[in-house]
Design a protein around this motif. Structure first.
Motif, mmCIF file in Angstrom:
data_model
loop_
_atom_site.group_PDB
_atom_site.id
_atom_site.type_symbol
_atom_site.label_atom_id
_atom_site.label_comp_id
_atom_site.label_asym_id
_atom_site.label_seq_id
_atom_site.Cartn_x
_atom_site.Cartn_y
_atom_site.Cartn_z
ATOM 1 N N MET A 147 66.657 66.608 -12.269
ATOM 2 C CA MET A 147 65.283 66.499 -11.701
ATOM 3 C C MET A 147 65.053 66.780 -10.549
ATOM 4 S SD MET A 147 62.788 62.868 -12.751
ATOM 5 C CE MET A 147 62.952 63.224 -14.106
ATOM 6 N N SER A 148 63.762 67.252 -10.003
ATOM 7 C CA SER A 148 64.264 67.742 -8.787
ATOM 8 C C SER A 148 63.692 65.992 -7.771
ATOM 9 C CB SER A 148 63.436 68.479 -8.467
ATOM 10 O OG SER A 148 61.762 68.367 -8.435
ATOM 11 N N SER A 149 64.138 66.223 -6.833
ATOM 12 C CA SER A 149 63.284 65.270 -5.823
ATOM 13 C C SER A 149 61.429 65.309 -5.044
ATOM 14 C CB SER A 149 63.986 65.253 -4.130
ATOM 15 O OG SER A 149 63.522 66.746 -3.997
ATOM 16 N N SER A 150 60.799 66.105 -5.192
ATOM 17 C CA SER A 150 59.875 66.160 -6.091
ATOM 18 C C SER A 150 58.865 65.116 -6.873
ATOM 19 C CB SER A 150 58.889 67.560 -5.602
ATOM 20 O OG SER A 150 59.218 67.918 -6.841
ATOM 21 N N THR A 151 59.906 64.890 -8.259
ATOM 22 C CA THR A 151 59.318 64.997 -9.604
ATOM 23 C C THR A 151 59.424 63.311 -9.088
ATOM 24 O OG1 THR A 151 61.265 65.476 -10.410
ATOM 25 C CG2 THR A 151 59.536 67.100 -10.665
ATOM 26 N N LEU A 152 60.951 63.120 -8.542
ATOM 27 C CA LEU A 152 60.933 62.289 -8.171
ATOM 28 C C LEU A 152 60.379 61.062 -6.892
ATOM 29 C CD1 LEU A 152 64.713 61.707 -8.182
ATOM 30 C CD2 LEU A 152 63.816 61.297 -10.238
ATOM 31 N N LYS A 153 59.757 61.256 -6.484
ATOM 32 C CA LYS A 153 58.488 60.979 -5.253
ATOM 33 C C LYS A 153 56.997 59.942 -5.787
ATOM 34 C CE LYS A 153 59.285 64.462 -0.987
ATOM 35 N NZ LYS A 153 58.212 64.808 -0.159
ATOM 36 N N LYS A 154 57.158 59.241 -5.298
ATOM 37 C CA LYS A 154 56.420 58.158 -6.003
ATOM 38 C C LYS A 154 55.230 58.401 -6.008
ATOM 39 C CE LYS A 154 59.329 53.827 -5.158
ATOM 40 N NZ LYS A 154 59.323 52.262 -4.680
ATOM 41 N N PRO A 155 53.783 58.273 -5.871
ATOM 42 C CA PRO A 155 52.523 59.118 -5.441
ATOM 43 C C PRO A 155 51.626 58.629 -4.918
ATOM 44 C CG PRO A 155 52.654 57.429 -7.373
ATOM 45 C CD PRO A 155 54.139 57.619 -7.091
ATOM 46 N N VAL A 156 51.263 58.966 -4.453
ATOM 47 C CA VAL A 156 50.654 58.513 -2.809
ATOM 48 C C VAL A 156 49.821 57.350 -2.711
ATOM 49 C CG1 VAL A 156 49.006 58.869 -0.790
ATOM 50 C CG2 VAL A 156 50.841 60.368 -1.523
ATOM 51 N N VAL A 157 49.861 56.097 -2.417
ATOM 52 C CA VAL A 157 48.926 54.664 -2.742
ATOM 53 C C VAL A 157 47.693 54.867 -1.478
ATOM 54 C CG1 VAL A 157 48.609 52.641 -2.838
ATOM 55 C CG2 VAL A 157 50.354 53.378 -3.628
ATOM 56 N N HIS A 158 47.928 55.467 -0.613
ATOM 57 C CA HIS A 158 46.659 55.812 0.594
ATOM 58 C C HIS A 158 47.108 56.727 1.391
ATOM 59 C CE1 HIS A 158 45.993 51.219 -0.367
ATOM 60 N NE2 HIS A 158 47.126 50.707 0.415
ATOM 61 N N PRO A 159 45.922 58.267 1.180
ATOM 62 C CA PRO A 159 46.184 58.944 1.906
ATOM 63 C C PRO A 159 46.440 59.062 3.719
ATOM 64 C CG PRO A 159 43.663 58.548 1.071
ATOM 65 C CD PRO A 159 45.058 57.560 0.487
ATOM 66 N N ILE A 160 47.202 60.216 3.943
ATOM 67 C CA ILE A 160 47.349 59.778 5.945
ATOM 68 C C ILE A 160 45.223 59.409 6.080
ATOM 69 C CG2 ILE A 160 46.299 62.270 5.756
ATOM 70 C CD1 ILE A 160 48.914 60.257 7.825
ATOM 71 N N TRP A 161 44.989 60.201 6.475
ATOM 72 C CA TRP A 161 43.155 59.588 6.453
ATOM 73 C C TRP A 161 43.006 58.041 6.582
ATOM 74 C CZ3 TRP A 161 39.047 57.626 3.597
ATOM 75 C CH2 TRP A 161 38.779 57.612 2.211
ATOM 76 N N LEU A 162 43.210 57.585 4.916
ATOM 77 C CA LEU A 162 42.967 56.199 5.153
ATOM 78 C C LEU A 162 43.832 55.797 6.293
ATOM 79 C CD1 LEU A 162 41.716 54.221 4.038
ATOM 80 C CD2 LEU A 162 43.814 53.607 2.174
ATOM 81 N N ARG A 163 45.042 55.947 6.352
ATOM 82 C CA ARG A 163 46.178 55.102 7.334
ATOM 83 C C ARG A 163 45.583 55.068 8.414
ATOM 84 N NH1 ARG A 163 51.133 57.703 5.198
ATOM 85 N NH2 ARG A 163 50.188 59.336 4.566
ATOM 86 N N VAL A 164 45.191 56.150 8.780
ATOM 87 C CA VAL A 164 44.772 56.256 10.513
ATOM 88 C C VAL A 164 43.661 55.265 10.619
ATOM 89 C CG1 VAL A 164 44.035 57.743 12.125
ATOM 90 C CG2 VAL A 164 46.047 58.242 10.324
ATOM 91 N N ALA A 186 50.275 46.866 -9.484
ATOM 92 C CA ALA A 186 50.083 48.106 -9.474
ATOM 93 C C ALA A 186 49.572 48.173 -7.513
ATOM 94 C CB ALA A 186 49.129 48.626 -10.157
ATOM 95 N N LEU A 187 49.982 48.597 -6.820
ATOM 96 C CA LEU A 187 49.639 49.065 -5.283
ATOM 97 C C LEU A 187 47.856 49.417 -5.475
ATOM 98 C CD1 LEU A 187 51.817 49.113 -3.240
ATOM 99 C CD2 LEU A 187 51.718 46.956 -3.369
ATOM 100 N N ASP A 188 47.906 50.841 -6.274
ATOM 101 C CA ASP A 188 46.493 51.797 -5.973
ATOM 102 C C ASP A 188 45.318 51.439 -7.144
ATOM 103 O OD1 ASP A 188 47.400 51.756 -8.888
ATOM 104 O OD2 ASP A 188 47.447 53.925 -9.011
ATOM 105 N N HIS A 189 45.584 49.159 -7.650
ATOM 106 C CA HIS A 189 44.549 49.160 -7.922
ATOM 107 C C HIS A 189 44.473 47.523 -7.194
ATOM 108 C CE1 HIS A 189 42.108 47.322 -12.095
ATOM 109 N NE2 HIS A 189 42.634 46.270 -11.341
ATOM 110 N N TYR A 190 43.397 47.488 -7.487
ATOM 111 C CA TYR A 190 42.573 45.859 -6.530
ATOM 112 C C TYR A 190 42.446 45.212 -7.818
ATOM 113 C CZ TYR A 190 42.972 48.849 -2.177
ATOM 114 O OH TYR A 190 44.022 49.257 -1.173
#
Length: 201
Positions: A1-18, A117-121
């Motif tokens: 399994m490649s490293s890209s498939t092991l990456k956790k999904p993005v919870v907060h996009p960069i624009w939101l964090r900034v 789940a951090l992507d669900h409030y």
């Protein structure tokens, strides 16, 4: 399994964090400088300890306050526009049902509210975030009624006059401070939320 498939999904996009961290910076500056401004002409029978304030004197506090105000206004506008345009605002915060809020609130008070789940409030988080967004809008509007009272007479009258606008502004600030305190406590209890807001994952 490649490293890209092991990456956790993005919870907060960069624009939101900034925009989140810029809003946080602006809010902290405005609260601390606002306390110094308040001390120059208190509306209640107490003063804020000077060690908790920013600006050193009234003129300095006003400069900090106005600088942070523009940052909050424009950055907050970008935050709202991107949240709306991306559909995130409706997806994350709605629907907001009173029954679910009460149910989740009782769970939280009993220490049984999960944060799996951090992507669900949950309903309490939805209410808190929607409330603080509305509170920030009220802070900007009441602040304008105080700062440009002559230029915006209708806004001033909607606030119940200049003195009432100051009370509204102070109460809205107090709500924001309470939100920040609770928010920090919740982050301390669930530190994964801080990592997600820093790294996005």
């Amino acid at each position: 399994m490649s490293s890209s498939t092991l990456k956790k999904p993005v919870v907060h996009p960069i624009w939101l964090r900034v925009t989140h961290w810029l809003n946080a910076l602006a809010v902290i500056i405005m609260i601390l400088s606002g306390w110094r401004i308040y001390n120059a002409s208190p509306i209640f029978p107490f003063r804020i300890p000077s060690e908790w304030t920013l600006g050193g004197w009234l003129g300095g506090a006003l400069q900090w306050h106005f600088a942070a105000m523009w940052l909050l206004f424009f950055n907050g506008l970008v935050y709202l526009l991107l949240n709306t345009a991306s559909g995130r605002l409706w997806k994350k915060f709605f629907p907001l049902r009173p029954a679910e809020v009460i149910q989740d609130l009782f769970k939280a008070l009993r220490g049984k509210l999960q944060h799996d789940a951090l992507d669900h409030y949950n309903a309490v988080q939805k209410l808190a975030y929607v409330s603080v967004i509305l509170d920030l809008i009220l802070l900007v509007v009441s602040g304008l009624a105080i700062w440009k009272s002559v230029q915006f007479p209708l806004l001033r009258e909607l606030m119940g006059g200049f003195d009432n606008a100051r009370i509204v502004h102070f109460c809205a600030m107090s709500f924001l401070v309470a939100f920040i305190v609770v928010h920090i406590i919740m982050v301390a209890l669930v530190p994964r939320t801080l990592l997600a807001m820093l790294r996005g994952r």
